[in-house]
Design a protein around this motif. Structure first.
Motif, short mmCIF file in Angstrom:
data_model
loop_
_atom_site.label_atom_id
_atom_site.label_comp_id
_atom_site.label_asym_id
_atom_site.label_seq_id
_atom_site.Cartn_x
_atom_site.Cartn_y
_atom_site.Cartn_z
N ILE A 157 0.92 -1.18 0.05
CA ILE A 157 0.08 -0.02 0.23
C ILE A 157 0.90 1.30 0.04
CG2 ILE A 157 -1.65 1.41 1.33
CD1 ILE A 157 -2.48 -1.45 2.45
N ARG A 158 1.98 1.27 1.07
CA ARG A 158 2.83 2.39 0.86
C ARG A 158 3.60 2.78 -0.32
NH1 ARG A 158 3.77 0.55 6.81
NH2 ARG A 158 2.46 1.86 7.99
N GLU A 159 4.05 1.45 -0.84
CA GLU A 159 4.79 1.57 -2.06
C GLU A 159 4.08 2.16 -3.07
OE1 GLU A 159 7.00 -1.51 -5.30
OE2 GLU A 159 6.27 -1.98 -3.69
N ARG A 160 2.86 1.84 -3.08
CA ARG A 160 1.78 2.36 -4.17
C ARG A 160 1.18 3.82 -3.93
NH1 ARG A 160 1.92 -3.05 -4.47
NH2 ARG A 160 1.61 -4.09 -6.56
N GLY A 161 1.30 4.39 -2.68
CA GLY A 161 0.83 5.50 -2.33
C GLY A 161 -0.72 5.51 -2.53
N LEU A 162 -1.14 4.59 -1.99
CA LEU A 162 -3.02 4.52 -2.32
C LEU A 162 -3.50 4.99 -0.86
CD1 LEU A 162 -3.39 0.85 -3.81
CD2 LEU A 162 -3.74 3.11 -4.81
N THR A 163 -4.27 5.88 -1.09
CA THR A 163 -4.96 6.50 0.06
C THR A 163 -6.41 5.75 0.03
OG1 THR A 163 -6.45 8.01 -1.54
CG2 THR A 163 -4.36 8.81 -0.66
N LEU A 164 -7.20 5.64 1.18
CA LEU A 164 -8.11 4.71 1.38
C LEU A 164 -9.31 5.24 0.33
CD1 LEU A 164 -9.68 3.00 2.84
CD2 LEU A 164 -10.35 4.57 4.69
N GLY A 165 -9.38 6.55 0.00
CA GLY A 165 -10.50 7.19 -0.85
C GLY A 165 -10.14 6.52 -2.19
N GLU A 166 -9.02 6.47 -2.70
CA GLU A 166 -8.43 5.82 -3.78
C GLU A 166 -8.70 4.27 -3.85
OE1 GLU A 166 -4.67 8.85 -5.09
OE2 GLU A 166 -4.53 7.01 -4.00
N LEU A 167 -8.52 3.65 -2.85
CA LEU A 167 -8.90 2.16 -2.95
C LEU A 167 -10.44 1.96 -2.94
CD1 LEU A 167 -6.87 1.01 0.29
CD2 LEU A 167 -6.72 0.30 -2.14
N MET A 168 -11.37 2.63 -2.33
CA MET A 168 -12.57 2.73 -2.38
C MET A 168 -12.93 2.93 -3.94
SD MET A 168 -13.99 1.84 0.65
CE MET A 168 -12.54 0.74 0.71
N GLU A 169 -12.49 3.74 -4.62
CA GLU A 169 -12.82 4.02 -5.87
C GLU A 169 -12.35 2.88 -6.64
OE1 GLU A 169 -11.92 7.49 -9.16
OE2 GLU A 169 -10.92 7.90 -7.30
N GLU A 170 -11.17 2.30 -6.84
CA GLU A 170 -10.95 1.02 -7.51
C GLU A 170 -11.97 -0.04 -7.25
OE1 GLU A 170 -6.85 -0.18 -6.73
OE2 GLU A 170 -6.00 1.75 -7.51
N SER A 171 -12.50 -0.10 -6.04
CA SER A 171 -13.59 -1.12 -5.71
C SER A 171 -14.97 -0.76 -6.01
CB SER A 171 -13.46 -1.55 -4.09
OG SER A 171 -12.16 -1.86 -3.87
N ALA A 172 -15.30 0.31 -6.46
CA ALA A 172 -16.56 0.97 -6.58
C ALA A 172 -17.63 -0.01 -7.50
CB ALA A 172 -16.57 2.37 -6.99
N VAL A 173 -16.79 -0.48 -8.71
CA VAL A 173 -17.58 -1.17 -9.50
C VAL A 173 -18.33 -2.40 -8.98
CG1 VAL A 173 -17.34 -2.38 -11.75
CG2 VAL A 173 -16.25 -0.54 -11.21
N ASN A 174 -17.55 -3.16 -8.09
CA ASN A 174 -18.09 -4.25 -7.39
C ASN A 174 -18.69 -4.40 -5.92
OD1 ASN A 174 -17.29 -5.97 -9.74
ND2 ASN A 174 -15.18 -5.68 -9.44
N ASP A 175 -18.50 -2.91 -5.35
CA ASP A 175 -18.87 -3.08 -3.92
C ASP A 175 -19.90 -1.88 -3.64
OD1 ASP A 175 -18.34 -2.19 -1.23
OD2 ASP A 175 -17.94 -3.98 -1.01
N GLY A 176 -21.08 -1.97 -3.13
CA GLY A 176 -22.01 -1.07 -2.96
C GLY A 176 -21.45 0.09 -2.05
N ILE A 177 -20.77 -0.25 -0.79
CA ILE A 177 -20.16 0.42 -0.11
C ILE A 177 -19.19 1.49 -0.71
CG2 ILE A 177 -19.45 1.02 2.35
CD1 ILE A 177 -22.54 -0.02 2.10
N ALA A 178 -18.35 0.79 -1.25
CA ALA A 178 -17.18 1.48 -1.87
C ALA A 178 -17.77 2.50 -3.01
CB ALA A 178 -16.34 0.42 -2.70
N ALA A 179 -18.69 2.18 -3.68
CA ALA A 179 -19.48 2.87 -4.59
C ALA A 179 -19.92 4.29 -4.00
CB ALA A 179 -20.36 2.38 -5.18
N GLU A 180 -20.47 4.23 -2.73
CA GLU A 180 -21.09 5.27 -1.96
C GLU A 180 -19.92 6.14 -1.54
OE1 GLU A 180 -24.54 6.04 -0.65
OE2 GLU A 180 -24.32 5.10 -2.58
N TRP A 181 -18.77 5.68 -1.28
CA TRP A 181 -17.56 6.52 -0.86
C TRP A 181 -17.22 7.47 -2.23
CZ3 TRP A 181 -13.15 6.40 2.69
CH2 TRP A 181 -13.35 6.01 4.08
N SER A 182 -17.47 6.65 -3.22
CA SER A 182 -16.88 7.22 -4.58
C SER A 182 -17.87 8.42 -5.13
CB SER A 182 -16.45 6.21 -5.39
OG SER A 182 -15.50 5.57 -4.93
N ASP A 183 -19.11 8.15 -4.75
CA ASP A 183 -19.97 9.10 -5.24
C ASP A 183 -20.78 9.96 -4.41
OD1 ASP A 183 -22.02 9.94 -7.32
OD2 ASP A 183 -23.43 8.28 -6.64
#
Length: 283
Positions: A157-183
């Motif tokens: 995670i640290r190597e890629r510099g991924l924030t929690l918001g970015e992780l949620m955005e990557e998961s939004a297509v398949n996860d309804g809670i991540a989609a809420e974070w991203s929308d």
């Protein structure tokens, strides 16, 4: 005599929202005050809500969202049922943080997501060490970021510099809670308005909202636990309930017996209850 101050804190409203969500009935496939699973009981959801309080308080007090979420999950896990409210806490924690900073609006909630850090993402992963969570396998080549690795994934995670918001955005297509974070939590805020505009006991409003949400979209947790075909069946049968063509209590019992749990829908109800309580919904 002066009337006692009945104002609840933001964290108390979040805790109450978790309790009200599980108290509503019928909620086809989910634990409620009348139905439970052999290994997942109504009382354990209540205990989970109590245990989550310290983490929710951290969010309300301005602590980093990832740390607050991990602490809420750790506290929630201190009962015999395991994962009672992981998704609900993932949805509610940033909303609590937004409310703690001022008015609970979509703009403020979006700002909380935008401001998340890499360390928030690391703490999100640590939360998976406290309970078992049903998740999809990561895409090929992304095994280092499998959430089931918990703290072991921190270097990736640290190597890629991924924030929690970015992780949620990557998961939004398949996860309804991540989609809420991203929308901007659009579905949750809309549901909260519906709660405020309806009448009757709040737990009854919550169960009615659950059915309406279940009928409107495929539940992504059902897809993860079972498959898309099952999730479509559940959505269509919830539509039949709303049309008066199916008995909601019979559907609720059947889905419990088939172990079909629309958990994402329940999580959004919990988030909507929190928003409505913060806006003055009377209990």
């Amino acid at each position: 005599m002066t009337a006692p101050d009945m104002t609840r804190s933001t964290a108390q409203n979040a805790q109450l929202a978790l309790m009200l969500e599980v108290s509503g009935t019928p909620k086809p496939g989910n634990v409620d005050r009348e139905r439970e699973y052999d290994d997942l009981k109504f009382e354990q959801f209540l205990a989970g809500a109590v245990g989550a309080f310290d983490g929710l308080s951290l969010a309300a007090d301005g602590e980093p969202v990832g740390r607050a979420f991990e602490r809420a999950v750790a506290g929630m896990s201190q009962q015999q049922g395991g994962n009672t409210q992981f998704g609900a806490l993932l949805l509610t924690t940033p909303l609590v943080a937004a409310a703690g900073e001022g008015a609970l609006t979509r703009d403020n909630a979006e700002a909380v997501v935008t401001d998340t850090t890499v360390e928030d993402a690391v703490n999100f992963y640590r939360a998976f060490e406290h309970v078992d969570v049903a998740v999809n396998d990561p895409p090929e080549g992304m095994e280092a970021l499998d959430v089931r690795r918990g703290s072991d994934a921190a270097p990736a995670i640290r190597e890629r510099g991924l924030t929690l918001g970015e992780l949620m955005e990557e998961s939004a297509v398949n996860d309804g809670i991540a989609a809420e974070w991203s929308d901007g939590f659009s579905r949750t805020f809309e549901a909260a308005t519906g709660l405020q505009e309806s009448d009757g006991a709040v737990s009854n409003r919550a169960s009615a909202l659950f059915l309406a949400l279940l009928a409107s979209e495929v539940d992504t947790f059902v897809v993860t636990q079972h498959d898309t075909e099952t999730a479509l069946e559940v959505r269509d049968r919830a539509q039949d309930v709303l049309a008066g063509d199916e008995n909601p209590y019979e559907l609720a019992q059947e889905l419990v017996e088939r172990e079909i749990n629309p958990g994402t829908t329940a999580d959004i109800v919990a988030g909507a209850l929190f928003i409505a309580l913060e806006r003055g919904l009377s209990v």
